[in-house]
Motif scaffolding. Structure first.
Motif, PDB file in Angstrom:
ATOM      1  N   ARG A  46     -10.609  -0.224   2.851  1.00  0.00           N
ATOM      2  CA  ARG A  46     -11.092  -0.817   3.835  1.00  0.00           C
ATOM      3  C   ARG A  46     -11.064   0.651   5.026  1.00  0.00           C
ATOM      4  O   ARG A  46     -10.391   0.955   5.361  1.00  0.00           O
ATOM      5  CB  ARG A  46      -9.832  -1.375   4.556  1.00  0.00           C
ATOM      6  CG  ARG A  46      -9.680  -2.642   3.839  1.00  0.00           C
ATOM      7  CD  ARG A  46      -9.069  -4.051   4.519  1.00  0.00           C
ATOM      8  NE  ARG A  46      -7.157  -2.940   4.517  1.00  0.00           N
ATOM      9  CZ  ARG A  46      -5.855  -2.763   3.942  1.00  0.00           C
ATOM     10  NH1 ARG A  46      -6.434  -4.076   2.529  1.00  0.00           N
ATOM     11  NH2 ARG A  46      -5.475  -2.598   4.061  1.00  0.00           N
ATOM     12  N   VAL A  47     -12.359   0.895   5.060  1.00  0.00           N
ATOM     13  CA  VAL A  47     -13.061   1.720   6.187  1.00  0.00           C
ATOM     14  C   VAL A  47     -13.126   1.738   7.517  1.00  0.00           C
ATOM     15  O   VAL A  47     -13.171   0.581   8.096  1.00  0.00           O
ATOM     16  CB  VAL A  47     -14.193   1.853   5.877  1.00  0.00           C
ATOM     17  CG1 VAL A  47     -15.422   3.408   6.675  1.00  0.00           C
ATOM     18  CG2 VAL A  47     -14.386   1.810   4.213  1.00  0.00           C
ATOM     19  N   THR A  48     -12.049   2.438   7.744  1.00  0.00           N
ATOM     20  CA  THR A  48     -12.101   1.847   8.893  1.00  0.00           C
ATOM     21  C   THR A  48     -12.745   4.085  10.314  1.00  0.00           C
ATOM     22  O   THR A  48     -12.756   4.374   9.876  1.00  0.00           O
ATOM     23  CB  THR A  48     -10.820   2.404  10.051  1.00  0.00           C
ATOM     24  OG1 THR A  48     -10.590   1.135   9.395  1.00  0.00           O
ATOM     25  CG2 THR A  48     -10.614   1.889  12.001  1.00  0.00           C
ATOM     26  N   ASN A  49     -13.585   3.865  10.722  1.00  0.00           N
ATOM     27  CA  ASN A  49     -14.187   4.202  11.524  1.00  0.00           C
ATOM     28  C   ASN A  49     -15.390   5.579  10.603  1.00  0.00           C
ATOM     29  O   ASN A  49     -15.630   6.658  11.157  1.00  0.00           O
ATOM     30  CB  ASN A  49     -13.509   5.602  12.765  1.00  0.00           C
ATOM     31  CG  ASN A  49     -12.492   4.882  14.117  1.00  0.00           C
ATOM     32  OD1 ASN A  49     -13.381   4.346  14.389  1.00  0.00           O
ATOM     33  ND2 ASN A  49     -11.408   5.206  13.621  1.00  0.00           N
ATOM     34  N   GLY A  50     -15.914   4.498   9.628  1.00  0.00           N
ATOM     35  CA  GLY A  50     -16.568   5.448   9.319  1.00  0.00           C
ATOM     36  C   GLY A  50     -18.300   5.471   9.224  1.00  0.00           C
ATOM     37  O   GLY A  50     -18.385   3.989   9.632  1.00  0.00           O
ATOM     38  N   THR A  62     -11.311   9.001  10.683  1.00  0.00           N
ATOM     39  CA  THR A  62     -11.359   8.262   9.579  1.00  0.00           C
ATOM     40  C   THR A  62     -10.974   7.724   8.934  1.00  0.00           C
ATOM     41  O   THR A  62     -10.460   8.773   7.984  1.00  0.00           O
ATOM     42  CB  THR A  62     -13.296   8.541   8.958  1.00  0.00           C
ATOM     43  OG1 THR A  62     -14.274   8.652   9.605  1.00  0.00           O
ATOM     44  CG2 THR A  62     -13.642   7.188   7.779  1.00  0.00           C
ATOM     45  N   THR A  63     -10.408   6.894   7.931  1.00  0.00           N
ATOM     46  CA  THR A  63      -9.496   5.924   7.279  1.00  0.00           C
ATOM     47  C   THR A  63      -9.949   5.546   6.478  1.00  0.00           C
ATOM     48  O   THR A  63     -10.972   4.453   6.875  1.00  0.00           O
ATOM     49  CB  THR A  63      -8.552   5.533   8.217  1.00  0.00           C
ATOM     50  OG1 THR A  63      -8.658   4.559   8.397  1.00  0.00           O
ATOM     51  CG2 THR A  63      -7.524   6.810   8.240  1.00  0.00           C
ATOM     52  N   VAL A  64      -9.328   5.361   5.283  1.00  0.00           N
ATOM     53  CA  VAL A  64      -9.795   4.807   3.664  1.00  0.00           C
ATOM     54  C   VAL A  64      -8.785   3.771   3.249  1.00  0.00           C
ATOM     55  O   VAL A  64      -7.939   4.523   3.256  1.00  0.00           O
ATOM     56  CB  VAL A  64     -11.120   5.378   3.022  1.00  0.00           C
ATOM     57  CG1 VAL A  64     -11.384   3.813   2.136  1.00  0.00           C
ATOM     58  CG2 VAL A  64     -12.434   5.914   3.518  1.00  0.00           C
ATOM     59  N   ASP A  65      -8.557   3.091   3.978  1.00  0.00           N
ATOM     60  CA  ASP A  65      -7.104   1.766   2.591  1.00  0.00           C
ATOM     61  C   ASP A  65      -7.530   1.497   1.820  1.00  0.00           C
ATOM     62  O   ASP A  65      -8.388   0.624   1.586  1.00  0.00           O
ATOM     63  CB  ASP A  65      -6.455   1.179   3.584  1.00  0.00           C
ATOM     64  CG  ASP A  65      -5.313   0.714   3.265  1.00  0.00           C
ATOM     65  OD1 ASP A  65      -5.032   1.083   2.148  1.00  0.00           O
ATOM     66  OD2 ASP A  65      -4.309   0.082   4.137  1.00  0.00           O
ATOM     67  N   CYS A  66      -6.805   2.583   0.641  1.00  0.00           N
ATOM     68  CA  CYS A  66      -7.060   1.980  -0.503  1.00  0.00           C
ATOM     69  C   CYS A  66      -6.251   1.156  -1.276  1.00  0.00           C
ATOM     70  O   CYS A  66      -6.449   1.129  -2.449  1.00  0.00           O
ATOM     71  CB  CYS A  66      -7.133   3.124  -1.506  1.00  0.00           C
ATOM     72  SG  CYS A  66      -8.820   3.996  -0.988  1.00  0.00           S
ATOM     73  N   GLN A 101      -7.213  19.598   8.470  1.00  0.00           N
ATOM     74  CA  GLN A 101      -7.734  18.868   8.281  1.00  0.00           C
ATOM     75  C   GLN A 101      -7.455  17.578   6.802  1.00  0.00           C
ATOM     76  O   GLN A 101      -7.055  18.383   5.817  1.00  0.00           O
ATOM     77  CB  GLN A 101      -9.283  18.698   7.645  1.00  0.00           C
ATOM     78  CG  GLN A 101     -10.102  19.401   8.231  1.00  0.00           C
ATOM     79  CD  GLN A 101     -11.189  19.530   7.941  1.00  0.00           C
ATOM     80  OE1 GLN A 101     -12.132  18.498   7.832  1.00  0.00           O
ATOM     81  NE2 GLN A 101     -11.768  20.596   7.962  1.00  0.00           N
ATOM     82  N   THR A 102      -6.579  16.192   7.209  1.00  0.00           N
ATOM     83  CA  THR A 102      -5.923  15.748   5.887  1.00  0.00           C
ATOM     84  C   THR A 102      -7.001  15.250   5.078  1.00  0.00           C
ATOM     85  O   THR A 102      -8.036  14.764   5.809  1.00  0.00           O
ATOM     86  CB  THR A 102      -5.841  14.786   6.706  1.00  0.00           C
ATOM     87  OG1 THR A 102      -3.820  15.623   7.322  1.00  0.00           O
ATOM     88  CG2 THR A 102      -4.442  13.600   5.899  1.00  0.00           C
ATOM     89  N   LEU A 103      -7.328  15.429   3.861  1.00  0.00           N
ATOM     90  CA  LEU A 103      -7.973  15.297   3.126  1.00  0.00           C
ATOM     91  C   LEU A 103      -7.555  13.550   2.528  1.00  0.00           C
ATOM     92  O   LEU A 103      -8.594  12.170   2.649  1.00  0.00           O
ATOM     93  CB  LEU A 103      -8.547  16.239   1.889  1.00  0.00           C
ATOM     94  CG  LEU A 103      -9.114  17.238   2.258  1.00  0.00           C
ATOM     95  CD1 LEU A 103      -9.068  17.860   1.546  1.00  0.00           C
ATOM     96  CD2 LEU A 103     -10.674  16.872   3.273  1.00  0.00           C
ATOM     97  N   CYS A 104      -6.242  13.462   2.583  1.00  0.00           N
ATOM     98  CA  CYS A 104      -6.377  12.264   0.964  1.00  0.00           C
ATOM     99  C   CYS A 104      -4.504  12.190   1.853  1.00  0.00           C
ATOM    100  O   CYS A 104      -3.886  13.406   1.605  1.00  0.00           O
ATOM    101  CB  CYS A 104      -6.588  11.714  -0.081  1.00  0.00           C
ATOM    102  SG  CYS A 104      -5.801  12.920  -0.960  1.00  0.00           S
ATOM    103  N   ALA A 132      -7.681  10.418   7.938  1.00  0.00           N
ATOM    104  CA  ALA A 132      -6.622  10.420   8.967  1.00  0.00           C
ATOM    105  C   ALA A 132      -6.310   9.450  10.329  1.00  0.00           C
ATOM    106  O   ALA A 132      -8.019  10.899  10.313  1.00  0.00           O
ATOM    107  CB  ALA A 132      -5.854  11.795   8.811  1.00  0.00           C
ATOM    108  N   ALA A 133      -6.327   8.994  10.848  1.00  0.00           N
ATOM    109  CA  ALA A 133      -6.822   8.396  12.036  1.00  0.00           C
ATOM    110  C   ALA A 133      -6.812  10.127  13.099  1.00  0.00           C
ATOM    111  O   ALA A 133      -7.281  10.254  13.450  1.00  0.00           O
ATOM    112  CB  ALA A 133      -5.964   7.393  12.404  1.00  0.00           C
ATOM    113  N   LYS A 134      -5.550  10.639  13.124  1.00  0.00           N
ATOM    114  CA  LYS A 134      -5.362  12.025  13.877  1.00  0.00           C
ATOM    115  C   LYS A 134      -5.743  13.359  12.908  1.00  0.00           C
ATOM    116  O   LYS A 134      -4.919  13.013  11.750  1.00  0.00           O
ATOM    117  CB  LYS A 134      -4.360  12.034  14.725  1.00  0.00           C
ATOM    118  CG  LYS A 134      -4.241  10.769  15.448  1.00  0.00           C
ATOM    119  CD  LYS A 134      -2.375  10.609  16.337  1.00  0.00           C
ATOM    120  CE  LYS A 134      -2.679   9.898  17.673  1.00  0.00           C
ATOM    121  NZ  LYS A 134      -1.478   9.463  18.320  1.00  0.00           N
ATOM    122  N   SER A 135      -6.075  14.067  13.172  1.00  0.00           N
ATOM    123  CA  SER A 135      -6.874  15.149  12.073  1.00  0.00           C
ATOM    124  C   SER A 135      -6.889  15.002  10.403  1.00  0.00           C
ATOM    125  O   SER A 135      -6.617  15.969   9.969  1.00  0.00           O
ATOM    126  CB  SER A 135      -5.446  16.474  12.069  1.00  0.00           C
ATOM    127  OG  SER A 135      -4.736  16.182  13.411  1.00  0.00           O
TER     128      SER A 135
END
Length: 216
Positions: free
Chosen positions: A31-35, A52-56, A83-86, A164-167
């Protein structure tokens, strides 16, 4: 003692970011948000502007002491911040620090890329973390850059989240893969099979060695 231990690995999730329908394999749609979908390394990829976040979905836990392998391609752009990658809940996180160093945290310990830093110029990097339940290995473009021994028990019900939504990360993500690594199986080698250490190498009281085979 002429004994070899083998671990098994099984891929449980893949996200290729071709579109909203075929984003994930194995029936797991992210589920992609802001991508935004853009040209990726292969086909399409997901452009991530930093929020951007992707809820997998939920990270599968079949054994508290199981291992994990995560690898993906990331096209980094110049940004001088962490930067948080995952991440897997609060138990695991892969990030790029402000100086370009890659860091993976697993529970109470972490492994880094050491003195190797990702260049700030635009470029694709393949980042991989392999944790077999006893040792973590961090790879960038298939080069082993850091190792750290450690252990931990996985908690059930934690999500796999890309970005991540932040950083969060700023760049393009492509071909994100999650595999599980399970317990060691013991094999007694026949007397004619043996591994020889390089000439002049003196093990410092070690009884076990990790033998890593590359993809070829």
């Amino acid at each position: 003692e002429n004994t070899m231990y083998a671990v098994s690995k099984e891929t449980v999730g893949e996200w290729h970011f071709e579109d909203n329908v075929t984003t994930g394999a194995f029936g797991h749609i992210g589920r992609v948000t802001n991508g935004v979908y853009v040209t990726g390394r292969v086909g399409m990829g997901l452009q991530m502007p930093g929020s951007t976040t992707v809820d997998c979905g939920e990270f599968p836990v079949y054994s508290d002491d199981q291992g994990v392998a995560i690898d993906f391609w990331f096209y980094r752009v110049d940004v001088a911040r962490r930067q948080t990658l995952c991440a897997v809940g609060s138990q695991m996180e892969i990030s790029i620090e402000a100086n370009g160093q890659v860091q993976a945290k697993l529970g109470e310990f972490s492994v880094t890329s050491g003195t190797t830093y990702l260049r700030s110029s635009d470029r694709w990097y393949r980042i991989g973390l392999v944790f077999n339940g006893r040792e973590a290995q961090l790879f960038v473009n298939d080069a082993l850059l850091g190792t750290k021994t450690g252990s931990g028990a996985w908690k059930r019900g934690q999500p796999i989240v890309i970005g991540a939504a932040k950083s969060g990360c700023q760049g393009i993500m492509d071909e994100f893969r999650v595999s599980l690594i399970f317990g060691r199986e013991k094999f007694q080698l026949p007397s004619e099979a043996k591994f020889e250490l390089p000439n002049g190498y003196v093990p410092a009281g070690q009884k076990e060695f990790v033998i890593h085979f590359d993809r070829e």
